[in-house]
Design an enzyme around this catalytic site. Structure first.
Site, PDB file in Angstrom:
ATOM      1  N   ILE A  98       0.841  -1.194   0.000  1.00 42.97           N
ATOM      2  CA  ILE A  98       0.000   0.000   0.000  1.00 42.97           C
ATOM      3  C   ILE A  98       0.877   1.244   0.000  1.00 42.97           C
ATOM      4  O   ILE A  98       1.743   1.396   0.864  1.00 42.97           O
ATOM      5  CB  ILE A  98      -0.911   0.026   1.250  1.00 42.97           C
ATOM      6  CG1 ILE A  98      -1.727  -1.268   1.350  1.00 42.97           C
ATOM      7  CG2 ILE A  98      -1.819   1.246   1.236  1.00 42.97           C
ATOM      8  CD1 ILE A  98      -2.385  -1.486   2.705  1.00 42.97           C
ATOM      9  N   CYS A  99       0.639   2.124  -0.942  1.00 43.94           N
ATOM     10  CA  CYS A  99       1.354   3.399  -0.998  1.00 43.94           C
ATOM     11  C   CYS A  99       0.502   4.436  -0.264  1.00 43.94           C
ATOM     12  O   CYS A  99      -0.380   5.057  -0.839  1.00 43.94           O
ATOM     13  CB  CYS A  99       1.591   3.809  -2.453  1.00 43.94           C
ATOM     14  SG  CYS A  99       2.498   5.356  -2.623  1.00 43.94           S
TER      15      CYS A  99
END
EC number: 2.3.2.23
Length: 161
Positions: A98-99
């Site tokens: 997840i960014c």
């Protein structure tokens, strides 16, 4: 050994253990809406079911997050990834990474598992398209052999999603 496997072999500090026990009690009393923690006696790894919010692209969809807490939690951010098939989202890679800046550069010890979950749900809910990040294939290829998302130098430039 993968980063997450190495992480699970370390013990939590006394501060981390006390903090996580407190967060677990709070979660049991007042869980964040749309989330359910799978029952486990492993304090260092939580598996959390995420329900897509009503009225969003992810309505009626379910996903699982794996939250691994480092030895020095809450001074250090937990590692949070999506398991199985990650949602199609411009900031979520097909390997579950997840960014999201609060998981890395913008982490604060004042944050909790609940606040992280709410941020992830907010990120999902605000998306207007279901698509992988543009660099998904290259990134996932570079993450083979168990590379942790915490080893990535993320570039946080898109606040529209």
């Amino acid at each position: 050994m993968t980063s997450s496997a190495a992480n699970s072999n370390r013990s939590l500090s006394k501060i981390a253990t006390k903090r996580l026990q407190k967060e677990l009690v709070e979660w049991q009393v007042n869980p964040p809406a749309g989330f359910k923690r799978k029952v486990s006696d492993n304090l260092q790894r939580w598996i959390i079911e995420v329900n897509g919010a009503p009225g969003t692209l992810y309505e009626n969809e379910r996903f699982e997050l794996q939250v691994d807490f480092p030895e020095q939690y809450p001074m250090e951010a937990p590692q949070v990834i999506f398991l199985h098939s990650a949602p199609l989202h411009p900031h979520i890679y097909s390997n579950g990474h997840i960014c999201l800046d609060i998981l890395y550069d913008s982490w604060s010890p004042a944050m909790t598992v609940s606040s992280v979950c709410i941020s992830i749900l907010s990120m999902l809910s605000s998306s207007t398209v279901k698509q992988q990040p543009e660099d998904n294939d290259r990134y996932v290829k570079n993450c083979r052999n168990g590379r942790s998302p915490k080893e990535t130098r993320w570039w946080f430039h898109d606040d529209k999603v």
